[in-house]
Structure formats: structure tokens, C-alpha cells
Enzyme design. Structure first.
Site, PDB file in Angstrom:
ATOM      1  CB  THR A   1      -9.247  -6.497  12.302  1.00  0.00           C
ATOM      2  OG1 THR A   1      -8.293  -5.447  12.230  1.00  0.00           O
ATOM      3  CG2 THR A   1     -10.507  -6.063  11.598  1.00  0.00           C
TER       4      THR A   1
ATOM      5  CE  LYS B   1     -10.968 -10.307   9.385  1.00  0.00           C
ATOM      6  NZ  LYS B   1     -10.628 -11.616   9.939  1.00  0.00           N
TER       7      LYS B   1
ATOM      8  CE1 TYR C   1      -9.560  -8.524   6.894  1.00  0.00           C
ATOM      9  CE2 TYR C   1      -8.535  -6.493   7.663  1.00  0.00           C
ATOM     10  CZ  TYR C   1      -8.838  -7.821   7.850  1.00  0.00           C
ATOM     11  OH  TYR C   1      -8.435  -8.455   8.990  1.00  0.00           O
ATOM     12  CG  HIS C   2      -9.997  -2.888   8.584  1.00  0.00           C
ATOM     13  ND1 HIS C   2      -9.146  -2.405   7.619  1.00  0.00           N
ATOM     14  CD2 HIS C   2      -9.201  -3.385   9.554  1.00  0.00           C
ATOM     15  CE1 HIS C   2      -7.883  -2.603   8.018  1.00  0.00           C
ATOM     16  NE2 HIS C   2      -7.886  -3.199   9.182  1.00  0.00           N
TER      17      HIS C   2
ATOM     18  CB  SER D   1      -9.980  -1.077   4.353  1.00  0.00           C
ATOM     19  OG  SER D   1     -10.118  -2.316   5.026  1.00  0.00           O
TER      20      SER D   1
HETATM   21  N1  USQ Z   1       1.718   1.754   6.878  1.00  0.00           N
HETATM   22  C1  USQ Z   1       2.734   2.616   6.514  1.00  0.00           C
HETATM   23  N2  USQ Z   1       3.626   2.186   5.592  1.00  0.00           N
HETATM   24  C2  USQ Z   1       3.575   0.947   5.026  1.00  0.00           C
HETATM   25  C3  USQ Z   1       2.535   0.068   5.403  1.00  0.00           C
HETATM   26  C4  USQ Z   1       1.622   0.512   6.331  1.00  0.00           C
HETATM   27  O1  USQ Z   1       2.834   3.735   7.009  1.00  0.00           O
HETATM   28  O2  USQ Z   1       4.426   0.641   4.205  1.00  0.00           O
HETATM   29  C5  USQ Z   1       0.731   2.172   7.889  1.00  0.00           C
HETATM   30  C6  USQ Z   1      -0.697   2.102   7.394  1.00  0.00           C
HETATM   31  O3  USQ Z   1      -1.062   3.276   6.720  1.00  0.00           O
HETATM   32  C7  USQ Z   1      -1.457   1.869   8.699  1.00  0.00           C
HETATM   33  C8  USQ Z   1      -0.489   1.064   9.563  1.00  0.00           C
HETATM   34  O4  USQ Z   1       0.802   1.249   8.970  1.00  0.00           O
HETATM   35  O5  USQ Z   1      -1.723   3.090   9.341  1.00  0.00           O
HETATM   36  C9  USQ Z   1      -0.771  -0.421   9.611  1.00  0.00           C
HETATM   37  O6  USQ Z   1      -0.834  -0.928   8.290  1.00  0.00           O
HETATM   38  P1  USQ Z   1      -0.727  -2.485   7.947  1.00  0.00           P
HETATM   39  O7  USQ Z   1      -0.671  -2.606   6.461  1.00  0.00           O
HETATM   40  O8  USQ Z   1       0.343  -3.124   8.746  1.00  0.00           O
HETATM   41  O9  USQ Z   1      -2.088  -3.031   8.570  1.00  0.00           O
HETATM   42  P2  USQ Z   1      -3.595  -3.009   8.024  1.00  0.00           P
HETATM   43  O10 USQ Z   1      -3.721  -2.645   6.607  1.00  0.00           O
HETATM   44  O11 USQ Z   1      -4.411  -2.224   8.997  1.00  0.00           O
HETATM   45  O12 USQ Z   1      -3.999  -4.545   8.141  1.00  0.00           O
HETATM   46  C10 USQ Z   1      -3.272  -5.488   8.913  1.00  0.00           C
HETATM   47  C11 USQ Z   1      -3.639  -6.881   8.433  1.00  0.00           C
HETATM   48  C12 USQ Z   1      -5.105  -7.130   8.729  1.00  0.00           C
HETATM   49  C13 USQ Z   1      -5.363  -6.879  10.208  1.00  0.00           C
HETATM   50  C14 USQ Z   1      -4.942  -5.471  10.583  1.00  0.00           C
HETATM   51  C15 USQ Z   1      -5.089  -5.145  12.038  1.00  0.00           C
HETATM   52  O13 USQ Z   1      -3.360  -7.030   7.042  1.00  0.00           O
HETATM   53  O14 USQ Z   1      -5.449  -8.446   8.322  1.00  0.00           O
HETATM   54  O15 USQ Z   1      -6.737  -7.042  10.474  1.00  0.00           O
HETATM   55  O16 USQ Z   1      -3.553  -5.336  10.273  1.00  0.00           O
HETATM   56  S1  USQ Z   1      -5.444  -3.434  12.348  1.00  0.00           S
HETATM   57  O17 USQ Z   1      -4.470  -2.602  11.628  1.00  0.00           O
HETATM   58  O18 USQ Z   1      -5.365  -3.198  13.765  1.00  0.00           O
HETATM   59  O19 USQ Z   1      -6.765  -3.176  11.834  1.00  0.00           O
END
Ligand code: USQ
Length: 395
Positions: free
Chosen positions: A158, A199, A195-196, A193
Site C-alpha cells: 500500500t 504491510k 493495517y498499513h 494505521s
Molecule cells: N477519508 C475521508 N472521508 C471518508 C473516508 C476517508 O476524508 O469518509 C479520507 C481518509 O481520512 C484518508 C483518505 O480519505 O485521508 C483515504 O481513506 P480511505 O478510507 O479511502 O483509504 P485508507 O484507509 O488509506 O485505506 C484504503 C484501503 C487500503 C489501501 C489504502 C491505500 O482500505 O486497503 O491499502 O486505501 S492508501 O490510502 O494509499 O494507503
């Protein structure tokens, strides 16, 4: 025809990947323990539409295409289940031809707890995340070491492994000059997190395996994925992937569209300047396919940043609002106190050229693409439960 083993084959990305390879003539085996489905039930977070079991989906796929995807239901933290996939002791839970397909040339490893909020809910969910993700990875590493060192492992990492550093993010590695000497190291990682963090630990495990036993590993640093439609899912609506819009398993673009469709104000966390790299589910499949076609060399840990473009949360909310309003939905945006601990305004400049150089052709998040997603989500509007959209899992 090569044999592709997909670990985590029931998930949002696992099942579409299985159909994609099967459609291109490969022998495919999928393995899953239904953890994601079961946890959607125990956490009481609904999916957008019901999804048939893996056995049922494999059967539908066979009826529609004449192609077989073998199914194993089992927990890959059990090393004997993992090893059985390589030494022939496997028992298929669904197959047209129950004979062993042989050692896989490629393994695609998605079999992990994928939710950042789930990983920090409490000590039990944290323990589960760490133990599940690391044990599956370690069991895979030893199975390949012991039975088939030529097998190419494609592992989903990720972008969150890098965090949001104040320097450009390279593809996995960084040249460092220190006191007049130079060396190449894994790019500094700082996850936000558990989770991250799991990874990051996976990457470290494989880096060890590559150095010790000459394993071939491709680690794909993926950003949040959106979408539900692939070439194969269009064959029959029952073949669509699991789609979550809730706070635990839904990713932000999918969530925003579901929110817009039911008139729930878009949940922008904090200032909304959080910038990430995003990709269409169709591009996940292309990236995994291109990685499979040109495998990592023996003794190589090859890392790609698997994103196609970057957006801030505010930009995504504005695009969702523009498209939704254009379609007659009344889309509001509401900033909520951020339940997460993350930088809300930061520098973000990742490199993501490696997969394009392998031949991936990006699908960007255009107005048309988002309009198509709105239409598909709106078909299931009556299933969207507003109470699971935000419950505020705090870090
Ligand atoms: N966010 C909001 N509002 C929401 C949901 C999320 O503002 O309702 C924000 C979060 O705070 C974050 C961003 O949007 O800053 C991305 O959140 P996300 O829930 O889409 O992604 P994340 O929790 O980081 O995890 C997801 C996948 C995970 C993958 C990751 C890639 O669930 O499996 O590894 O995206 S990354 O984000 O690049 O680490």
C-alpha cells in the site's frame, strides 16, 4: 497456460482478478476463508448488494464462460492449508476437475485484513490484523521457499507504507549518500494505521526472503481503489465484486458516491487536504497482469507504486458533488472532525511510472467514469443503510 493462485479470492479485488486471468486462458485457483464477509456481518456493516458465495460465483462463471476457477475455502494462517496448495494435498471446495492443478507459476497475495479503521478499533482487532497479515505472508514465503522457488509472488502492498513524507516518494527504494558513501535502501516507511504497518512488515519479510533464498517478489504499493465494473463482471451482474460503502471497509470514492446517492452529506475528514494516489479497479487488474507477464527476477524485490493520479479529499468531494448535482442528486459536503491521526495539509509527490512502462493504460477518474459509478450505485440505493456510513472509529 500458466497456473495462477489467488489468495484472498473472495475480496473486492481477489474475485475480479480471478475472472480476469481465467478469461485470458490461465488456470486459476482462489482461496479464501470468508473473513471479510463474516466481519461485515459481525460489525453489522452492509454491502451495497448481496454477493453469491465463492463456490456459487465460480459455478456461474463456468456456466457463462466454460472456464473453471477452482475454489478452496480455508484459513491461510494455517501453514498446512498454505502448503497443501503447493504439495498437492489441497482439497477443492468447488472444481470441475478436482485433480491438483500443479504448483502455481504466480501467486497473487491479497489475503489480508485490509481496513485501516478496523486495525485500530481495539487491541483484539489490532492483534488480528497483525497476526493474520504476517502469518499468511510468512506461510506463503516458506511454502514458496520449500516447494517452488521459481514461483513469482505478487503481493499487494500500500502507498500508506510511505505515509506523507516531506520529500518525493520513489518506487520502493531510495539512494542514500551518507558521510561520503552511497547505498540503496527501502524508502523510509511511516504508516498511520496498524493495517498499513502490517504491510510494511510484509515488505520486510519478503525483502528477507529475497536476500536469503533468491525469491522473486513484486510488491505493489497500491492507493485506494474505486469502482465495481470490470470487463468480466459485465458478463453477469452476479459476478460483481463485494462493494462496501461503510466506514470500516469502504474506500473514500466508493463511500462518497453512495453518500451522494442517498443524500448523506459527504464525510470529509478534517481539512480535506489529505492527498492520496487513486486507481480504478480495472487498473488494479491491468497492473497485476502486467506484473505477472514480466516477473521479478530471482533474488529481486521489485516495487511499483500502483496509482494513476492523485487527489485531495476536497477535490474528490467537489467532483462527487459536481457529478451528483449534474445527475439531479442534491449533494452536500460536510467537514467532520477527523477521527484519524493524519496530516491534513502536506506535501505529496509520488513517482508512479514503473507500471506504465510495463504497458498499463490508465483509466482516469473523469466526469464520465464517475457518472457511470453513480448510475450503478443508484441501482442499489434501497440497500444503503445511512447508519453504517459514519460511526467515528477513532485512532
Ligand atoms: N477519508 C475521508 N472521508 C471518508 C473516508 C476517508 O476524508 O469518509 C479520507 C481518509 O481520512 C484518508 C483518505 O480519505 O485521508 C483515504 O481513506 P480511505 O478510507 O479511502 O483509504 P485508507 O484507509 O488509506 O485505506 C484504503 C484501503 C487500503 C489501501 C489504502 C491505500 O482500505 O486497503 O491499502 O486505501 S492508501 O490510502 O494509499 O494507503
Amino acid at each position: 497456460m500458466t497456473h495462477i493462485l489467488i489468495l484472498g479470492g473472495d475480496g473486492y479485488l481477489g474475485w475480479p482478478t480471478a475472472m480476469y486471468f481465467s478469461n485470458r486462458g490461465h488456470a486459476v485457483t482462489v482461496v479464501d476463508n470468508y473473513w471479510r464477509r463474516n466481519t461485515c456481518n459481525t460489525q453489522d456493516v452492509g454491502m451495497l448488494y448481496p454477493v453469491p458465495t465463492l463456490q456459487e460465483r465460480a459455478k456461474i462463471w463456468f456456466e457463462k464462460t466454460g472456464k473453471e476457477i477452482k475454489v478452496v475455502i480455508g484459513d491461510l494462517t494455517d501453514p498446512e492449508i498454505m502448503r497443501g496448495l503447493f504439495d498437492g494435498r489441497v482439497r477443492y471446495d468447488w472444481a470441475v476437475n478436482p485433480e491438483f492443478s500443479g504448483i502455481p507459476e504466480t501467486v497473487v497475495h491479497y489475503a489480508e485484513q485490509p481496513s485501516a479503521p478496523y486495525s485500530v478499533m481495539n487491541y483484539k482487532t489490532a492483534n488480528f490484523t497483525l497476526s493474520n497479515n504476517l502469518l499468511v505472508t510468512n506461510n506463503l514465503m516458506f511454502a514458496v521457499r520449500d516447494f517452488s522457488r521459481e514461483t513469482h509472488i505478487i503481493k499487494l502492498g500500500t502507498m500508506g507504507e510511505y505515509g506523507t513524507p516531506n520529500i518525493d516518494i520513489e518506487e520502493g527504494w531510495l539512494e542514500i549518500e551518507h558521510k561520503g558513501r552511497k547505498g540503496k535502501f527501502l524508502f523510509p516507511r511511516q504508516a498511520s494505521s496498524l493495517y498499513h504497518t502490517s504491510k510494511i512488515m510484509d515488505t520486510d519479510l519478503f525483502w528477507f526472503g529475497v536476500r536469503m533464498w533468491n525469491l522473486r517478489v513484486t510488491d505493489l504499493m497500491q492507493g485506494p481503489v474505486y469502482g465495481m465494473e470490470t470487463e468480466e463482471s459485465a458478463i453477469d451482474s452476479r459476478l460483481k465484486p463485494i462493494f462496501n460503502y461503510d466506514e470500516i471497509f469502504g474506500t473514500v470514492v466508493n463511500r462518497f458516491i453512495a453518500q451522494a446517492v442517498v443524500g448523506y452529506p459527504l464525510t470529509v475528514y478534517g481539512k480535506g487536504g489529505q492527498t492520496r494516489g487513486y486507481l480504478n479497479i480495472k487498473d488494479t487488474l491491468q497492473c497485476v497482469h502486467m506484473s505477472e507477464k514480466t516477473p521479478a527476477k530471482a533474488g529481486e524485490l521489485r516495487i511499483f507504486n500502483q496509482i494513476m493520479e492523485t487527489f485531495s479529499v476536497n477535490q474528490l468531494a467537489e467532483l462527487t458533488q459536481k457529478v451528483g448535482n449534474g445527475m439531479g442528486f442534491n449533494v452536500e459536503i460536510k467537514s467532520l472532525e477527523n477521527p484519524r491521526k493524519e496530516a491534513e495539509e502536506h506535501y505529496y509527490n509520488p513517482t508512479y511510472q514503473g507500471l506504465i512502462d510495463l504497458g498499463v493504460q490508465p483509466h482516469y477518474l473523469t466526469t464520465e467514469v464517475m457518472t457511470g459509478m453513480f448510475a450503478l450505485v443508484a441501482e442499489h440505493k434501497e440497500n444503503i443503510r445511512k447508519e453504517v456510513i459514519f460511526r467515528g472509529v477513532r485512532w
